[in-house]
Design a protein around this motif. Structure first.
Motif: not given
Length: 445
Positions: A165-168, A279-280, A305-307, A365-367
């Protein structure tokens, strides 16, 4: 005082050992995790920047959604075939040489995407990018098993997965800025500049990785022999404990294919990958669909959303380690992701509610991605971990092919990505159900 007590190494004394363990692992975390996170940020940008280039590429090259979806997904076909050999090679030659080689190659291939003019060239370069990057993600996960025992690994994996998500957060605004401000600069299209600019950090970090990383604690000059010994003792105890709980631990290459849990874990990771790549790759399209327009605005709103996902990953990983509980820390994110993805596909033309829904999908999704990789290594150790992690990840990451292709095909057929995204939400619920099948005493440690 007896001579035996006087000669006792303080680092081997239980009280002193426990007092110093936290400091030792914090030192390892500070040394490894920021650099590995940075590497994965640029890796993920090179993997998904095609989502931000999509509209411009389609306009300039005449590609349809189906062509885009197939090209985006072909990355994972090559990834599938090369991942196990890459991880087995890493187990033999070490992480330093392997990660350096991977990053330099994928940076070169990603930059060459700027030269695409035909569909077949697009397909070929996506295949080559998958072959170049194969082994990076499971290689990092394998590297973490050489430095962190199971009871400390959820937090380490969470720190690493934060890079996605940081890349997002970083990549969304940066990609939007590049797309919005470089059109026809030096007679190159904005999407060409995107691939060129975002390829350079991969090559630079690949060179640095060769000199910065250490393969094992004993090779690290920044640790004392006693500190390295503490880590290795924890890892040996971890391996012994793995063999004492239910099920059979994978300890060899062939054992990977005989273990009954490998197939289930592969399907579990497949469900996770379908969600995160669905999603990505389609996030900019979803943001546009809820009513936000303009490349810079899309990039900025994509960062929200990424943050929020970063916060969720950190809190969930910390709580999972504190409670030594893995199953429900995976079931709940799977469910949240399914709900969020469904709502984000349906709430077209409603910016506020749409961003909330997309944020729920990203959080889930990321969790899920961070938590699933605290579970997989519990079923394997040694060379079996090198093969097993790669097998599970390569099979699971076929979701990276299926998700964009499926959503792209249904979008071309129906005029909307909603049907495909709702279908992917169903696989996320399947992932939640599969998690509950895993044995509690194996997973919760």
């Amino acid at each position: 005082m007896p001579d035996s007590m006087q000669s006792l190494d303080p680092m081997k004394s239980e009280g002193v050992l426990e007092a110093h363990k936290g400091a030792i692992y914090r030192r390892v975390t500070r040394r490894l995790m920021p650099f590995l996170m940075l590497c994965y940020v640029v890796a993920y940008l090179d993997r998904i920047n095609i989502g931000f280039a999509k509209s411009s590429m389609e306009l300039d090259l005449g590609f349809s959604d189906a062509v885009y979806g197939l090209g985006a997904g072909l990355f994972f076909i090559a990834y599938f075939f090369f991942e196990v050999p890459s991880n087995m090679l890493m187990h033999r030659i070490g992480a330093r040489a392997t990660i350096s080689r991977i990053m330099i190659l994928w940076g070169i291939v990603s930059g060459c995407t700027a030269l695409v003019t035909q569909e077949w060239q697009f397909y070929l370069l996506r295949l080559l990018l998958g072959a170049a990057e194969a082994g990076f993600y499971p290689g990092i996960l394998l590297l973490l098993t050489y430095w962190f025992p199971a009871q400390r690994r959820a937090k380490a994996v969470a720190f690493f997965v934060i890079a996605i998500p940081l890349s997002g957060v970083l990549g969304g605004p940066v990609s939007g800025l590049v797309i919005g401000s470089t059109h026809t600069l030096l007679n190159l299209a904005n999407w060409q500049w995107l691939f060129i600019i975002e390829a350079i950090p991969s090559i630079v970090l690949g060179v640095i990785a060769y000199y910065y990383l250490d393969n094992r604690p004993r090779e690290a000059k920044w640790l004392t022999d006693a500190e390295a010994g503490v880590i290795e003792a924890d890892l040996r105890a971890d391996a012994d404990k793995a063999g004492s709980v239910s099920g059979k631990t994978v300890t060899s290459f062939l054992g990977t294919f005989r273990n009954k849990w490998v197939a289930l874990l592969s399907l579990l990771v497949l469900c996770q990958a379908l969600g995160i790549y669905g999603l990505s790759f389609w996030l900019p399209t979803l943001v546009t669909g809820v009513g936000i327009t303009g490349p810079i605005a899309i990039g900025l709103f994509s960062a929200i959303p990424f943050g929020l996902a970063i916060v969720s990953i950190v809190l969930t990983g910390r709580n999972s380690d504190r409670l030594t509980e893995r199953r429900w820390h995976l079931v709940v994110p799977f469910t949240v992701a399914a709900v969020g993805l469904t709502l984000s596909a349906l709430l077209t033309g409603r910016p506020v509610l749409g961003i909330v829904a997309i944020s729920l999908a990203a959080i889930g999704c990321y969790t899920t991605t961070s938590q699933v990789w605290t579970v997989v290594p519990a079923f394997m150790t040694g060379v079996g971990a090198a093969a097993g992690i790669a097998v599970v990840n390569s099979i699971g990451n076929l979701g990276g092919f299926l998700a964009p292709y499926f959503v792209g095909a249904t979008s071309s057929a129906t005029g909307s990505p909603a049907v495909g995204l709702i279908g992917i939400a169903g696989t996320l619920l399947l992932g939640a159900a599969l998690t509950l099948v895993l044995p509690r005493d194996r997973v919760n440690r």
